[in-house]
Design an enzyme around this catalytic site. Structure first.
Site, PDB file in Angstrom:
ATOM      1  N   TYR A   1      24.999  -8.232  -0.309  1.00  0.00           N
ATOM      2  CA  TYR A   1      24.560  -6.992   0.354  1.00  0.00           C
ATOM      3  C   TYR A   1      23.590  -6.235  -0.543  1.00  0.00           C
ATOM      4  O   TYR A   1      23.860  -6.072  -1.737  1.00  0.00           O
ATOM      5  CB  TYR A   1      25.761  -6.089   0.665  1.00  0.00           C
ATOM      6  CG  TYR A   1      26.073  -6.045   2.137  1.00  0.00           C
ATOM      7  CD1 TYR A   1      25.124  -5.586   3.041  1.00  0.00           C
ATOM      8  CD2 TYR A   1      27.298  -6.487   2.626  1.00  0.00           C
ATOM      9  CE1 TYR A   1      25.394  -5.567   4.396  1.00  0.00           C
ATOM     10  CE2 TYR A   1      27.572  -6.467   3.979  1.00  0.00           C
ATOM     11  CZ  TYR A   1      26.613  -6.004   4.865  1.00  0.00           C
ATOM     12  OH  TYR A   1      26.870  -5.984   6.203  1.00  0.00           O
TER      13      TYR A   1
ATOM     14  N   GLU B   1      21.777  -3.113   0.669  1.00  0.00           N
ATOM     15  CA  GLU B   1      21.258  -1.951   1.411  1.00  0.00           C
ATOM     16  C   GLU B   1      20.490  -1.028   0.481  1.00  0.00           C
ATOM     17  O   GLU B   1      20.919  -0.765  -0.649  1.00  0.00           O
ATOM     18  CB  GLU B   1      22.412  -1.188   2.062  1.00  0.00           C
ATOM     19  CG  GLU B   1      22.915  -1.885   3.306  1.00  0.00           C
ATOM     20  CD  GLU B   1      24.113  -1.176   3.927  1.00  0.00           C
ATOM     21  OE1 GLU B   1      24.533  -0.136   3.408  1.00  0.00           O
ATOM     22  OE2 GLU B   1      24.622  -1.692   4.934  1.00  0.00           O
TER      23      GLU B   1
ATOM     24  N   ASP C   1      -0.482  -5.431  15.343  1.00  0.00           N
ATOM     25  CA  ASP C   1       0.636  -6.385  15.298  1.00  0.00           C
ATOM     26  C   ASP C   1       0.010  -7.776  15.268  1.00  0.00           C
ATOM     27  O   ASP C   1      -0.409  -8.301  16.300  1.00  0.00           O
ATOM     28  CB  ASP C   1       1.520  -6.180  16.535  1.00  0.00           C
ATOM     29  CG  ASP C   1       2.667  -7.195  16.599  1.00  0.00           C
ATOM     30  OD1 ASP C   1       2.657  -8.162  15.822  1.00  0.00           O
ATOM     31  OD2 ASP C   1       3.563  -7.007  17.442  1.00  0.00           O
TER      32      ASP C   1
ATOM     33  N   THR D   1       5.344 -11.080  12.330  1.00  0.00           N
ATOM     34  CA  THR D   1       6.483 -11.945  12.087  1.00  0.00           C
ATOM     35  C   THR D   1       6.023 -13.022  11.113  1.00  0.00           C
ATOM     36  O   THR D   1       4.828 -13.289  10.977  1.00  0.00           O
ATOM     37  CB  THR D   1       6.987 -12.606  13.391  1.00  0.00           C
ATOM     38  OG1 THR D   1       5.860 -13.116  14.096  1.00  0.00           O
ATOM     39  CG2 THR D   1       7.718 -11.607  14.259  1.00  0.00           C
TER      40      THR D   1
ATOM     41  N   LYS E   1       5.412 -17.622  12.713  1.00  0.00           N
ATOM     42  CA  LYS E   1       4.441 -18.196  13.668  1.00  0.00           C
ATOM     43  C   LYS E   1       3.375 -18.939  12.841  1.00  0.00           C
ATOM     44  O   LYS E   1       3.733 -19.854  12.114  1.00  0.00           O
ATOM     45  CB  LYS E   1       3.892 -17.084  14.563  1.00  0.00           C
ATOM     46  CG  LYS E   1       5.019 -16.455  15.426  1.00  0.00           C
ATOM     47  CD  LYS E   1       4.483 -15.485  16.439  1.00  0.00           C
ATOM     48  CE  LYS E   1       5.577 -14.990  17.373  1.00  0.00           C
ATOM     49  NZ  LYS E   1       6.335 -13.836  16.874  1.00  0.00           N
TER      50      LYS E   1
ATOM     51  N   ARG F   1      12.162 -17.081  10.262  1.00  0.00           N
ATOM     52  CA  ARG F   1      12.242 -15.900  11.130  1.00  0.00           C
ATOM     53  C   ARG F   1      12.304 -14.683  10.224  1.00  0.00           C
ATOM     54  O   ARG F   1      13.059 -14.664   9.244  1.00  0.00           O
ATOM     55  CB  ARG F   1      13.508 -15.944  11.987  1.00  0.00           C
ATOM     56  CG  ARG F   1      13.609 -17.231  12.723  1.00  0.00           C
ATOM     57  CD  ARG F   1      13.845 -17.069  14.193  1.00  0.00           C
ATOM     58  NE  ARG F   1      13.224 -18.230  14.778  1.00  0.00           N
ATOM     59  CZ  ARG F   1      12.467 -18.216  15.855  1.00  0.00           C
ATOM     60  NH1 ARG F   1      12.251 -17.096  16.492  1.00  0.00           N
ATOM     61  NH2 ARG F   1      11.926 -19.324  16.303  1.00  0.00           N
TER      62      ARG F   1
HETATM   63  N1  DSN Z   1       8.373 -14.627  21.689  1.00  0.00           N
HETATM   64  C1  DSN Z   1       7.118 -14.465  20.985  1.00  0.00           C
HETATM   65  C2  DSN Z   1       6.066 -15.253  21.632  1.00  0.00           C
HETATM   66  O1  DSN Z   1       6.382 -16.283  22.193  1.00  0.00           O
HETATM   67  O2  DSN Z   1       4.896 -14.903  21.584  1.00  0.00           O
HETATM   68  C3  DSN Z   1       6.736 -13.065  20.798  1.00  0.00           C
HETATM   69  O3  DSN Z   1       7.830 -12.355  20.317  1.00  0.00           O
END
Ligand code: DSN
Length: 411
Positions: A52, A54, A200, A226, A229, A235
């Site tokens: 932990y 925090e 974003d 994120t 990708k 993640r």
């Molecule tokens: N689920 C993602 C996508 O497929 O673009 C976005 O959060």
């Protein structure tokens, strides 16, 4: 360490093995997915999950954080390096994923009920950009802009809407937009109406870090992404903000929205960000764009309509209205052929529940080592499934054969 899972929980082990085999035997065209390395999985599967932490580096609510502090500092430092940022920007790597990252920006910079403006989901925006079913659209007043019937952003219309509604945050960055984003233009619009500009860049973070897409800096005040990708990480999420805004965003993450950060995830993010300046990463990002363009050209050649006329990034949106097949039917047929692509709305779709398009992307095929020849072949298979209506089970045999030459790293 001796492997234990198979011995202790054979049922779960078998299911994971089947998923690995599914990933091996199919071509993943979902542009938001990834294919991480086994080195990354070592960090993600490490005993850091036990701890932990925090609070912030050096200011934790629990003892024993000497090494977690160093790992989080490393991730933050690498996040800034990945995008060439100096002392006027700061990073937060604690958001558990993209949705909490975006919510933290809104809760940090807006009061409940204030106005935010983002692209509508049906035009390629994200749920967290103000959709009415999401907290962003329930807690804040949401104004949504849309792409034109040509599938392109009309920057003058965005400016007009901003002048009319005076949002406090304007969001650029999308989940289904195949063209480059003019971040400078968004910066100008935000400045004119006194809004913060949030970019974003979840989908395109890898491309941006490799200079394969224009940078949102210095035109944005906050950048979220994120890490799972095009960045090809676990993640998770990274928030980059101008120094004077970061305290508010940090507090919105903890204690506002989350408890302790996931230290194992932070370590895997640090690993990911450590790779982005390697020549292999840069080469891969260039290839992602080449592969997407090759796939797009191959589909156009076969008579498919592509939203916005093609692609300038890692994804394409196929408008199936001229092919007499719905997005759902196409998705299902393609899956039977081992080609995994998701149904998606296209501009002018009357209902989001029955979309007329399919979204496709090149990141995972590229992470597997596929190049233009394979991208062209995938375009041909898609045509054979959707236009020629060949038996998808037969095509799957060819897909599995190609896949056997581009192994996922876990088999
Ligand atoms: N689920 C993602 C996508 O497929 O673009 C976005 O959060």
């Amino acid at each position: 360490m001796e492997k234990q899972l198979q011995k202790i929980d054979a049922v779960l082990y078998e299911l994971i093995q089947k998923e690995i085999q599914r990933q091996q035997d199919t071509i993943d065209l979902i542009p938001s997915e990834s294919l991480v390395s086994t080195a990354l999985l070592e960090a993600l599967g490490s005993p850091l999950t036990n701890k932990y932490s925090e609070g912030e580096v050096g200011k934790r609510y629990y003892p024993g954080n000497e090494y977690c502090d160093q790992i989080e500092s490393l991730a933050k430092q690498r996040a800034k390096q990945a995008f060439g940022l100096g002392d006027d920007w700061e990073a937060n790597v604690q958001a558990l994923s993209g949705s909490p990252a975006n919510l933290a920006v809104y809760f940090g910079l807006l009061q409940v009920g204030e106005t935010m403006m983002g692209m509508a989901l049906s035009s390629g925006g994200h749920l967290t950009h103000g959709h009415k079913v999401n907290a962003s659209g329930k807690v804040f007043k949401s104004v949504q802009y849309e792409v034109g019937i040509d599938g392109k952003i009309d920057y003058e219309k965005v400016a007009e809407l901003a002048r009319e509604h005076k949002p406090k945050i304007i969001i650029s960055g999308y989940t289904a937009y195949p063209l480059k984003i003019d971040f400078a233009k968004f910066g100008e619009i935000a400045k004119e109406v006194g809004a913060y500009h949030l970019a974003d860049i979840s989908h395109i973070a890898g491309l941006v870090s490799a200079n394969c897409h224009p940078l949102p800096f210095p035109f944005a005040d906050v950048v979220t992404m994120t890490t799972h990708k095009t960045l090809n990480g676990p993640r998770g999420a990274v928030i980059l903000a101008k120094k004077e805004l970061m305290d508010k965003i940090n507090r919105a993450i903890f204690p506002g929205l989350q408890g302790g950060p996931h230290n194992h995830q932070t370590a895997a993010i640090a690993f990911t960000l450590g790779q982005v300046k390697t020549s292999a990463f840069l080469q891969t990002q260039k290839q992602i764009i080449l592969n997407a363009k090759t796939l797009a050209d191959s589909l156009i050649e076969k008579g498919f309509n592509l939203v916005a006329g093609g692609t300038e990034n890692h994804l394409l949106l196929v408008d199936l209205r001229s092919k007499n097949i719905s997005g759902m039917e196409a998705q299902n047929l393609l899956e039977k052929a081992g080609l995994i692509a998701n149904r998606n709305t296209v501009p002018g779709d009357p209902s989001p529940f029955n979309p007329s398009g399919v979204r496709m992307g090149s990141p995972v095929m590229t992470f597997r080592g596929m190049k233009e020849g394979e991208a062209k072949m995938i375009g041909e298979w898609i045509d054979r499934v959707i236009t020629q209506r060949e038996n998808p089970e037969q095509i799957k045999l060819e897909v599995v054969d190609l896949c056997s030459r581009f192994k996922v790293p876990y088999v």
